[in-house]
Design a protein around this motif. Structure first.
Motif, short mmCIF file in Angstrom:
data_model
loop_
_atom_site.label_atom_id
_atom_site.label_comp_id
_atom_site.label_asym_id
_atom_site.label_seq_id
_atom_site.Cartn_x
_atom_site.Cartn_y
_atom_site.Cartn_z
N VAL A 283 0.24 -3.81 -1.90
CA VAL A 283 0.18 -5.25 -1.64
C VAL A 283 -0.48 -5.54 -0.29
N VAL A 284 -0.13 -4.73 0.73
CA VAL A 284 -0.71 -4.95 2.06
C VAL A 284 -2.22 -4.76 2.01
N LEU A 285 -2.68 -3.73 1.34
CA LEU A 285 -4.13 -3.50 1.22
C LEU A 285 -4.80 -4.64 0.45
N ASN A 286 -4.13 -5.12 -0.58
CA ASN A 286 -4.68 -6.23 -1.35
C ASN A 286 -4.84 -7.47 -0.49
N ILE A 287 -3.84 -7.74 0.37
CA ILE A 287 -3.90 -8.88 1.28
C ILE A 287 -5.03 -8.70 2.30
N LEU A 288 -5.12 -7.49 2.88
CA LEU A 288 -6.16 -7.23 3.88
C LEU A 288 -7.55 -7.38 3.28
N ARG A 289 -7.71 -6.97 2.02
CA ARG A 289 -9.02 -7.07 1.38
C ARG A 289 -9.37 -8.50 0.98
N THR A 290 -8.44 -9.16 0.30
CA THR A 290 -8.76 -10.46 -0.29
C THR A 290 -8.63 -11.62 0.68
N VAL A 291 -7.66 -11.53 1.60
CA VAL A 291 -7.44 -12.63 2.54
C VAL A 291 -8.24 -12.46 3.81
N PHE A 292 -8.28 -11.21 4.32
CA PHE A 292 -8.95 -10.97 5.61
C PHE A 292 -10.28 -10.24 5.47
N ASP A 293 -10.74 -10.03 4.23
CA ASP A 293 -12.05 -9.41 3.98
C ASP A 293 -12.22 -8.07 4.70
N LEU A 294 -11.24 -7.21 4.59
CA LEU A 294 -11.31 -5.89 5.23
C LEU A 294 -12.33 -5.02 4.50
N PRO A 295 -13.30 -4.44 5.23
CA PRO A 295 -14.28 -3.55 4.59
C PRO A 295 -13.60 -2.34 3.95
N GLU A 296 -14.23 -1.79 2.95
CA GLU A 296 -13.62 -0.70 2.18
C GLU A 296 -13.39 0.55 3.03
N THR A 297 -14.34 0.84 3.93
CA THR A 297 -14.17 2.02 4.79
C THR A 297 -12.92 1.89 5.65
N SER A 298 -12.71 0.71 6.22
CA SER A 298 -11.52 0.46 7.03
C SER A 298 -10.26 0.49 6.18
N ALA A 299 -10.38 0.04 4.93
CA ALA A 299 -9.22 0.06 4.02
C ALA A 299 -8.78 1.49 3.75
N TRP A 300 -9.74 2.39 3.56
CA TRP A 300 -9.39 3.79 3.35
C TRP A 300 -8.67 4.37 4.57
N GLU A 301 -9.13 4.01 5.77
CA GLU A 301 -8.49 4.50 6.99
C GLU A 301 -7.07 3.95 7.12
N PHE A 302 -6.88 2.68 6.76
CA PHE A 302 -5.54 2.09 6.81
C PHE A 302 -4.61 2.80 5.84
N ARG A 303 -5.10 3.12 4.65
CA ARG A 303 -4.29 3.86 3.68
C ARG A 303 -3.88 5.23 4.24
N ARG B 53 -8.04 -6.49 14.30
CA ARG B 53 -8.18 -7.94 14.09
C ARG B 53 -7.46 -8.37 12.82
N ARG B 54 -7.58 -7.60 11.76
CA ARG B 54 -6.91 -7.98 10.51
C ARG B 54 -5.39 -7.81 10.62
N PHE B 55 -4.97 -6.71 11.26
CA PHE B 55 -3.53 -6.46 11.35
C PHE B 55 -2.86 -7.48 12.26
N ASP B 56 -3.56 -7.92 13.30
CA ASP B 56 -3.03 -9.01 14.14
C ASP B 56 -2.84 -10.28 13.32
N GLY B 57 -3.72 -10.50 12.35
CA GLY B 57 -3.56 -11.64 11.46
C GLY B 57 -2.28 -11.54 10.65
N LEU B 58 -1.95 -10.33 10.17
CA LEU B 58 -0.69 -10.13 9.45
C LEU B 58 0.50 -10.44 10.35
N ILE B 59 0.45 -9.94 11.58
CA ILE B 59 1.57 -10.15 12.51
C ILE B 59 1.72 -11.63 12.86
N ASN B 60 0.60 -12.30 13.11
CA ASN B 60 0.64 -13.71 13.52
C ASN B 60 1.09 -14.64 12.40
#
Length: 480
Positions: A234-254, A289-296
């Motif tokens: 769910v967190v990855l889905n939010i980062l991708r769809t809401v915050f437009d996280l690039p796929e390379t960064s998504a793999w690193e977050f996983r 930047r994206r994770f700060d959005g989650l926290i905020n």
């Protein structure tokens, strides 16, 4: 007296002389040979009698002669009736026979022997809405007959409530929701304007019977959850769809999440520290930047005293109720974040049968739903047990696929041609019926289409609610 004049492509034309005083929306029974067509009046016009224009023009241009009319045969009265003869344009909705209602309309009654009569509202309602212990009272027909629909006609269905501003949509959606709650239904509503937050109170401010069944959840206040509860998917889905996280960064977050998950439960603090230790500066900057959005967003917290879960909230309404997700004060991006989170968690709860099903009310869904969710909502989610009702005053904001797959449409007044064109795409009814009847609906009157009335369109005056709805338009000078 009424006579069948013409039938073509499912449209009946019925002559009435003298006029019967029928209106658009009334039903007629065209009986012949032991069975009858059920005809729905969608338009009323004067009969096009040959020579009528010349006759009227002669009346208009005639000299004012001081003389006495002599009419021993009372022909003038007869001619006036012919002048006022009406033509009822009707759509055939079904057939009534000894076996009951059927959709077989392939037969044609005789012009000479068919008997035509108006069906009372009480009779048509008894035919299309049989007695049901799961009835939800909506209001009254124009003749005063009480109309109710079955909760079964909403269960498992996709519904649309639409109309222009101040036509009564919000009052109706609350009426429908409270009716489902009365029968033990569990609902969840995405409340954009804070209209549902006071449903547990009467208009005078006193508590009503729904007080314990309306749970208002405001993200960042009484609605916060642990990031571990949300889960990596769910967190990855939010980062991708809401915050437009690039796929390379998504793999690193996983990779970071899975690494932390092997040692202990991931938290906001541990994830933030791990992200800041990332070697690649571009990926680190994108993730921070994206994770700060989650926290905020304040939806997530590491404090166990503040956390809650959707499971806990649904357990608080065991005999039916609604969770009101109050999105009123949230910025647009956080509205989307909260909705994505709630829908994703609901899907998981339903897949595990933690929930049997839930009625979702989505106010102005275009404001917070990503396009990728439309297909899910109308197909996969409804099979899982999310039964959605869309409420909007912008019908073109709902995709055409929604209208074509909708089981019920509750239409309030529209006058804009583009809006009428959009809502007429519903597969449940013909275009002419929507365009003619929806345009002339008075305020707080609804045209019901679909399974709720067995595919027989009905016009109903929606009854008022004695609850604090907060949905009325605010005026500076007062409402006159």
């Amino acid at each position: 007296m009424m006579r069948l004049y013409k039938i073509e492509n499912g449209t009946l034309q019925i002559l009435s002389c003298p006029p019967e005083g029928l209106r658009r929306g009334d039903y007629l029974l065209v009986e012949d040979g032991g069975k009858a067509l059920i005809a729905h009046i969608i338009d009323v016009a004067f009969a096009n009698v040959p020579g009528i224009m010349e006759d009227l023009l002669r009346d208009l241009s005639g000299l004012d002669i001081d003389a006495e009319d002599v009419d021993p045969l009372n022909l003038k009265s007869y001619l006036n009736q012919v002048r006022d003869a009406q033509l009822y344009i009707c759509k055939v909705r079904g057939t009534l026979s000894q076996e009951g209602l059927s959709s077989d309309v392939s037969w044609i009654p005789s012009r000479c022997t068919a008997k035509i009569a108006k069906i009372s509202d009480e009779k048509i309602l008894k035919m299309v809405s049989p007695d049901d212990s799961m009835a939800i009272g909506l209001g009254f027909t124009r003749s005063g007959a009480e109309i109710a629909i079955s909760a079964h006609s909403i269960d498992g269905k996709l519904n649309i409530i639409t109309g222009k501003k101040e036509s009564g949509k919000s009052n109706f959606s609350k009426l429908l929701m409270l009716g489902l709650i009365d029968h033990g239904g569990k609902c969840i509503v995405f409340d954009v304007n804070g209209e549902y937050t006071k449903l547990g109170f009467n208009k005078d401010g006193t508590q009503n019977k729904y007080y314990e069944k309306v749970v208002v959840l405001t993200p960042g206040r009484n609605f916060q959850t642990a990031i571990s509860y949300v889960g990596i998917r769910v967190v990855l889905n939010i980062l991708r769809t809401v915050f437009d996280l690039p796929e390379t960064s998504a793999w690193e977050f996983r990779r970071i999440w899975e690494s932390l998950d092997k040692k202990s439960v991931p938290t906001l603090q541990s994830l933030k520290q791990a992200i800041e230790s990332t070697q690649n500066e571009f990926i680190k900057d994108a993730l921070i930047r994206r994770f700060d959005g989650l926290i905020n967003s304040s939806l997530f917290t590491d404090d166990p005293k503040l956390t809650t879960t959707l499971e806990d909230q649904f357990k608080s309404i065991p005999k039916g109720g609604t969770l009101v997700i109050n999105l009123r004060e949230l910025p647009q991006v956080y509205k989307r974040l909260v909705v994505e989170f709630v829908l994703s968690k609901l899907t998981g709860l339903l897949e595990r049968w933690t929930l049997r099903g839930v009625f979702l009310f989505a106010e102005e869904a275009h404001l917070y739903l990503n396009d990728t969710y439309w297909e899910d909502i109308v197909t996969r989610m409804r099979h899982l047990g999310i039964f959605t009702t869309f409420i909007t005053n912008q019908p073109d904001s709902i995709k055409q696929a929604i209208y074509r797959q909708a089981d019920n449409a509750f239409l309030f007044n529209f006058t804009n041609e583009n809006d009428l064109e959009t809502v007429s795409k519903s597969s449940k009814i013909d275009v002419e019926t929507v365009k003619i009847l929806a345009r002339e609906l008075p305020p707080h009157h609804c045209l019901i289409l679909g399974k709720a009335t067995s595919d027989y369109p009905m016009v109903v005056k929606i009854k008022a609610l004695n609850v604090s709805t907060l949905g009325e338009t605010r005026f500076f000078f007062g409402n006159n």
